[in-house]
Design a protein around this motif. Structure first.
Motif, PDB file in Angstrom:
ATOM      1  N   LEU A  52     -27.216 -20.982  66.528  1.00  0.00           N
ATOM      2  CA  LEU A  52     -28.398 -20.571  65.776  1.00  0.00           C
ATOM      3  C   LEU A  52     -28.297 -20.945  64.287  1.00  0.00           C
ATOM      4  N   LYS A  53     -27.205 -21.554  63.914  1.00  0.00           N
ATOM      5  CA  LYS A  53     -27.047 -21.952  62.516  1.00  0.00           C
ATOM      6  C   LYS A  53     -28.087 -23.006  62.146  1.00  0.00           C
ATOM      7  N   ARG A  54     -28.666 -22.852  60.982  1.00  0.00           N
ATOM      8  CA  ARG A  54     -29.693 -23.788  60.525  1.00  0.00           C
ATOM      9  C   ARG A  54     -29.506 -24.062  59.050  1.00  0.00           C
ATOM     10  N   GLU A 103     -27.087 -18.379  59.018  1.00  0.00           N
ATOM     11  CA  GLU A 103     -26.106 -18.272  60.093  1.00  0.00           C
ATOM     12  C   GLU A 103     -26.184 -16.895  60.745  1.00  0.00           C
ATOM     13  N   VAL A 104     -25.881 -16.860  62.024  1.00  0.00           N
ATOM     14  CA  VAL A 104     -25.830 -15.606  62.771  1.00  0.00           C
ATOM     15  C   VAL A 104     -24.422 -15.466  63.331  1.00  0.00           C
ATOM     16  N   PHE A 105     -23.757 -14.387  62.972  1.00  0.00           N
ATOM     17  CA  PHE A 105     -22.371 -14.184  63.391  1.00  0.00           C
ATOM     18  C   PHE A 105     -22.266 -14.173  64.915  1.00  0.00           C
ATOM     19  N   GLY A 106     -21.339 -14.977  65.436  1.00  0.00           N
ATOM     20  CA  GLY A 106     -21.121 -15.039  66.881  1.00  0.00           C
ATOM     21  C   GLY A 106     -22.095 -15.924  67.617  1.00  0.00           C
ATOM     22  N   ALA A 107     -23.011 -16.561  66.896  1.00  0.00           N
ATOM     23  CA  ALA A 107     -23.991 -17.436  67.549  1.00  0.00           C
ATOM     24  C   ALA A 107     -24.101 -18.736  66.754  1.00  0.00           C
ATOM     25  N   PRO A 108     -23.081 -19.597  66.807  1.00  0.00           N
ATOM     26  CA  PRO A 108     -23.094 -20.837  66.020  1.00  0.00           C
ATOM     27  C   PRO A 108     -24.259 -21.754  66.352  1.00  0.00           C
ATOM     28  N   ASP A 168     -27.488  -6.723  68.045  1.00  0.00           N
ATOM     29  CA  ASP A 168     -27.303  -6.322  66.652  1.00  0.00           C
ATOM     30  C   ASP A 168     -26.917  -7.550  65.827  1.00  0.00           C
ATOM     31  N   PRO A 169     -27.882  -8.381  65.485  1.00  0.00           N
ATOM     32  CA  PRO A 169     -27.563  -9.640  64.783  1.00  0.00           C
ATOM     33  C   PRO A 169     -27.047  -9.410  63.374  1.00  0.00           C
ATOM     34  N   GLN A 170     -26.009 -10.161  63.021  1.00  0.00           N
ATOM     35  CA  GLN A 170     -25.473 -10.145  61.663  1.00  0.00           C
ATOM     36  C   GLN A 170     -25.836 -11.487  61.008  1.00  0.00           C
ATOM     37  N   VAL A 171     -26.844 -11.470  60.184  1.00  0.00           N
ATOM     38  CA  VAL A 171     -27.418 -12.698  59.621  1.00  0.00           C
ATOM     39  C   VAL A 171     -26.953 -12.884  58.178  1.00  0.00           C
ATOM     40  N   THR A 172     -26.611 -14.121  57.859  1.00  0.00           N
ATOM     41  CA  THR A 172     -26.234 -14.480  56.492  1.00  0.00           C
ATOM     42  C   THR A 172     -27.157 -15.593  56.006  1.00  0.00           C
ATOM     43  N   VAL A 173     -27.715 -15.435  54.824  1.00  0.00           N
ATOM     44  CA  VAL A 173     -28.593 -16.448  54.218  1.00  0.00           C
ATOM     45  C   VAL A 173     -27.993 -16.868  52.880  1.00  0.00           C
ATOM     46  N   ASN A 174     -27.678 -18.144  52.764  1.00  0.00           N
ATOM     47  CA  ASN A 174     -27.130 -18.679  51.519  1.00  0.00           C
ATOM     48  C   ASN A 174     -28.018 -19.796  50.985  1.00  0.00           C
ATOM     49  N   GLY A 215     -31.459 -26.287  56.162  1.00  0.00           N
ATOM     50  CA  GLY A 215     -32.656 -27.098  55.961  1.00  0.00           C
ATOM     51  C   GLY A 215     -33.312 -26.851  54.624  1.00  0.00           C
ATOM     52  N   GLU A 216     -34.325 -27.650  54.355  1.00  0.00           N
ATOM     53  CA  GLU A 216     -35.059 -27.594  53.087  1.00  0.00           C
ATOM     54  C   GLU A 216     -36.374 -26.865  53.274  1.00  0.00           C
ATOM     55  N   VAL A 217     -36.679 -25.997  52.353  1.00  0.00           N
ATOM     56  CA  VAL A 217     -37.951 -25.279  52.374  1.00  0.00           C
ATOM     57  C   VAL A 217     -39.073 -26.266  52.090  1.00  0.00           C
ATOM     58  N   ASP A 218     -40.124 -26.238  52.929  1.00  0.00           N
ATOM     59  CA  ASP A 218     -41.203 -27.220  52.744  1.00  0.00           C
ATOM     60  C   ASP A 218     -42.120 -26.826  51.596  1.00  0.00           C
ATOM     61  N   ALA A 219     -43.100 -27.677  51.334  1.00  0.00           N
ATOM     62  CA  ALA A 219     -43.985 -27.479  50.186  1.00  0.00           C
ATOM     63  C   ALA A 219     -44.782 -26.180  50.272  1.00  0.00           C
ATOM     64  N   ALA A 220     -44.982 -25.684  51.495  1.00  0.00           N
ATOM     65  CA  ALA A 220     -45.725 -24.435  51.682  1.00  0.00           C
ATOM     66  C   ALA A 220     -44.819 -23.210  51.614  1.00  0.00           C
ATOM     67  N   GLY A 221     -43.517 -23.431  51.443  1.00  0.00           N
ATOM     68  CA  GLY A 221     -42.581 -22.307  51.354  1.00  0.00           C
ATOM     69  C   GLY A 221     -42.077 -21.822  52.691  1.00  0.00           C
ATOM     70  N   ASN A 222     -42.135 -22.694  53.706  1.00  0.00           N
ATOM     71  CA  ASN A 222     -41.711 -22.307  55.052  1.00  0.00           C
ATOM     72  C   ASN A 222     -40.404 -22.974  55.455  1.00  0.00           C
ATOM     73  N   LEU A 223     -39.691 -22.319  56.370  1.00  0.00           N
ATOM     74  CA  LEU A 223     -38.463 -22.860  56.936  1.00  0.00           C
ATOM     75  C   LEU A 223     -38.467 -22.580  58.424  1.00  0.00           C
ATOM     76  N   SER A 224     -38.163 -23.600  59.219  1.00  0.00           N
ATOM     77  CA  SER A 224     -38.143 -23.451  60.680  1.00  0.00           C
ATOM     78  C   SER A 224     -36.741 -23.075  61.137  1.00  0.00           C
ATOM     79  N   LEU A 225     -36.658 -22.014  61.962  1.00  0.00           N
ATOM     80  CA  LEU A 225     -35.370 -21.523  62.445  1.00  0.00           C
ATOM     81  C   LEU A 225     -35.348 -21.434  63.969  1.00  0.00           C
ATOM     82  N   PRO A 226     -34.211 -21.667  64.605  1.00  0.00           N
ATOM     83  CA  PRO A 226     -34.101 -21.551  66.059  1.00  0.00           C
ATOM     84  C   PRO A 226     -34.471 -20.143  66.535  1.00  0.00           C
ATOM     85  N   LEU A 227     -35.215 -20.065  67.631  1.00  0.00           N
ATOM     86  CA  LEU A 227     -35.678 -18.820  68.258  1.00  0.00           C
ATOM     87  C   LEU A 227     -36.717 -18.080  67.416  1.00  0.00           C
TER      88      LEU A 227
END
Length: 235
Positions: free
Chosen positions: A72-74, A65-70, A117-123, A76-88
């Protein structure tokens, strides 16, 4: 009388089996594990809901999640290669990284180009890397992810519940504590009745639901009597 005399040894064997090794038991003579009345929490583990040092792996599920930018919230599941697709940002290699490291990568990618000044949260919403093994008299033995705080009842429910052969008074949990293998015996019947606390289970725990040896004996004979009803066994 012939059928009755043939059945007697079988019934006697069934009674004897009810106390045999078909169900796990714990005693003070074991050299492989330390028997505990109250099983303590394991060594430091992310199952205590501290994901700060957890290394993300395939099939883990993340919430970014990015504070103030709903928008951009994503989630999802990490794929077999260890990647995750995110907006922008696009595809991010999150495998092997901690949530904090992923946060820093996403922050760097967004800063300046899209957000001042993005405020990013990863859970982490699902940590497959932390799992338990449920074995014995359950419908679907296997390895299951620990989702947040998980109790013994929930662990058995993840394996689709106990089987018809289960001895609900004989459920053993194996755990590593301070580099020592420990085990404790629980009664699922008493837990369900509210007579015993439902203990927490943690990643790497092994849960074994014991079998009722007498019921297995009768099932293997192909004749399972109803309560209070006698059956005739094959000679």
């Amino acid at each position: 009388m012939k059928h009755h005399s043939a059945a007697l040894p079988l019934v006697a064997a069934a009674v004897l089996l009810s106390g045999c090794a078909g169900s796990p038991t714990l005693g003070s003579g074991s050299s492989a594990v330390t028997v505990s009345q109250a099983l303590p929490a394991p060594d430091a583990t992310i199952s205590t809901v501290d994901f700060s040092n957890y290394r993300i792996g395939p099939r883990d599920q993340l919430s970014v999640e990015v504070f103030g930018a709903p928008e951009l919230k994503r989630e999802g599941e990490v794929d077999a290669a260890g990647n995750l697709s995110l907006p922008l940002v696009g595809t991010v290699a999150v495998g092997g990284k901690t949530p904090g490291e992923v946060r820093d990568i996403v922050t760097t990618q967004l800063r300046g180009r899209y957000i001042k000044d993005p405020q990013v949260t990863v859970n982490i919403t699902k940590a497959v890397g932390q799992s338990i093994t449920v074995d014995g008299a359950v419908r679907e033995p296997g390895t299951y992810p620990v989702l947040g705080r998980m109790t013994l009842q929930q662990a058995i429910a993840a394996a689709k519940g106990s089987s018809d052969l289960a001895n609900l008074d004989n459920v053993v949990v194996f755990r590593n504590v301070n580099n020592q293998k420990m085990a404790a015996l629980f009664s699922l019947k008493r837990i369900r009745a509210g007579q015993m606390p439902d203990p927490l289970v943690y990643g790497n725990d092994i849960v074994v639901v014991g079998e009722n040896a007498t019921r297995r004996f009768l099932r293997d004979l192909g004749s399972v009597p109803l309560l209070g009803n006698f059956v005739r066994f094959p000679i």
